[in-house]
Design a protein around this motif. Structure first.
Motif, PDB file in Angstrom:
ATOM      1  N   ARG A  59      -7.407 -87.948  -7.757  1.00 61.68           N
ATOM      2  CA  ARG A  59      -8.157 -86.947  -8.521  1.00 61.68           C
ATOM      3  C   ARG A  59      -9.290 -86.043  -7.824  1.00 61.68           C
ATOM      4  O   ARG A  59      -9.079 -84.925  -8.038  1.00 61.68           O
ATOM      5  N   ALA A 138       1.314 -83.525 -12.669  1.00 58.20           N
ATOM      6  CA  ALA A 138       0.339 -84.387 -13.529  1.00 58.20           C
ATOM      7  C   ALA A 138       1.169 -84.326 -15.070  1.00 58.20           C
ATOM      8  O   ALA A 138       0.649 -85.547 -15.548  1.00 58.20           O
ATOM      9  N   VAL A 180      -6.941 -85.773 -14.767  1.00 55.57           N
ATOM     10  CA  VAL A 180      -6.917 -84.582 -13.930  1.00 55.57           C
ATOM     11  C   VAL A 180      -7.033 -83.407 -14.707  1.00 55.57           C
ATOM     12  O   VAL A 180      -6.324 -83.039 -15.586  1.00 55.57           O
TER      13      VAL A 180
END
Length: 223
Positions: A59, A138, A180
């Motif tokens: 992250r 993601a 994220v």
């Protein structure tokens, strides 16, 4: 059978194309790409791309990468605006009465500006494509989600009005440490809301940041 949708939804960085019928436009595109590939920029882009792939589960690394890409785009957009204004000025000069030598000089200057404009737009597109990859990974390449999140027509730039508050919200989401956070205006295709947050549990939150039209600095969030 359903008709295929036009790729025109990608509005931020795809304001140019290679398949043009006009010969001058083709030469401009070729010269612009040659200028880009002969510079040091491709190696920088390669480094950004490698980080986005190698640190896809980190992250902090993804947040730092986005910060670098944002910084790059701020410079690129300012440069594109400069060359766009210069192109308009030279085209106006070309429309005025000039002798042959002045016409040749103006044409050379205009060709140079057009090549530079294409080159910087192509560089911006490459940056946004890397950010697209961050978002795709993601979201685990979920086609349904990807399709849903690109239905609006996006046109916002990093330097657009309101981007400051979006950056603040993006930073706050990163500080929460629960997923994220992706700045939508950094990508080509994330067009719903301003911030997309992919939570650790797989949940997706779309955040729209709206600055108040009053003198206060109040910001409203819509989920």
């Amino acid at each position: 059978m359903e008709s295929m949708e036009s790729p025109g939804r990608y509005r931020r960085a795809f304001g140019w194309r290679l398949s043009r019928e006009d010969r001058d436009d083709t030469l401009t595109a070729g010269g612009g790409l040659a200028a880009l590939f002969s510079s040091e920029m491709p190696e920088v882009l390669e480094d950004y791309l490698q980080i986005s792939r190698k640190r896809r589960n980190n992250r902090l690394a993804l947040a730092r990468l986005q910060a670098y890409l944002i910084d790059e785009l701020i410079t690129v957009e300012a440069t594109v605006n400069y060359y766009r204004d210069e192109k308009a000025r030279l085209e106006q000069v070309a429309d005025q009465g000039q002798d042959e030598s002045q016409q040749d000089t103006t044409k050379r200057d205009l060709d140079f500006v057009r090549r530079e404009l294409f080159s910087w737009k192509a560089f911006a597109n490459a940056i946004r494509s890397i950010a697209d990859g961050v978002a795709w990974r993601a979201l685990d390449f979920d086609r349904a989600v990807l399709r849903a999140l690109c239905q609006n027509r996006g046109s916002q730039q990093i330097t657009s009005r309101g981007a400051h508050e979006e950056l603040r919200e993006w930073s706050r989401q990163f500080d929460h440490g629960s997923g994220v956070a992706i700045l939508n205006s950094l990508t080509n295709w994330l067009t719903y809301g301003d911030i997309t947050v992919v939570r650790d549990d797989g949940a997706i939150e779309i955040i729209e940041v709206k600055s108040s039209k009053t003198t206060s600095s109040r910001v409203t969030r819509q989920k």
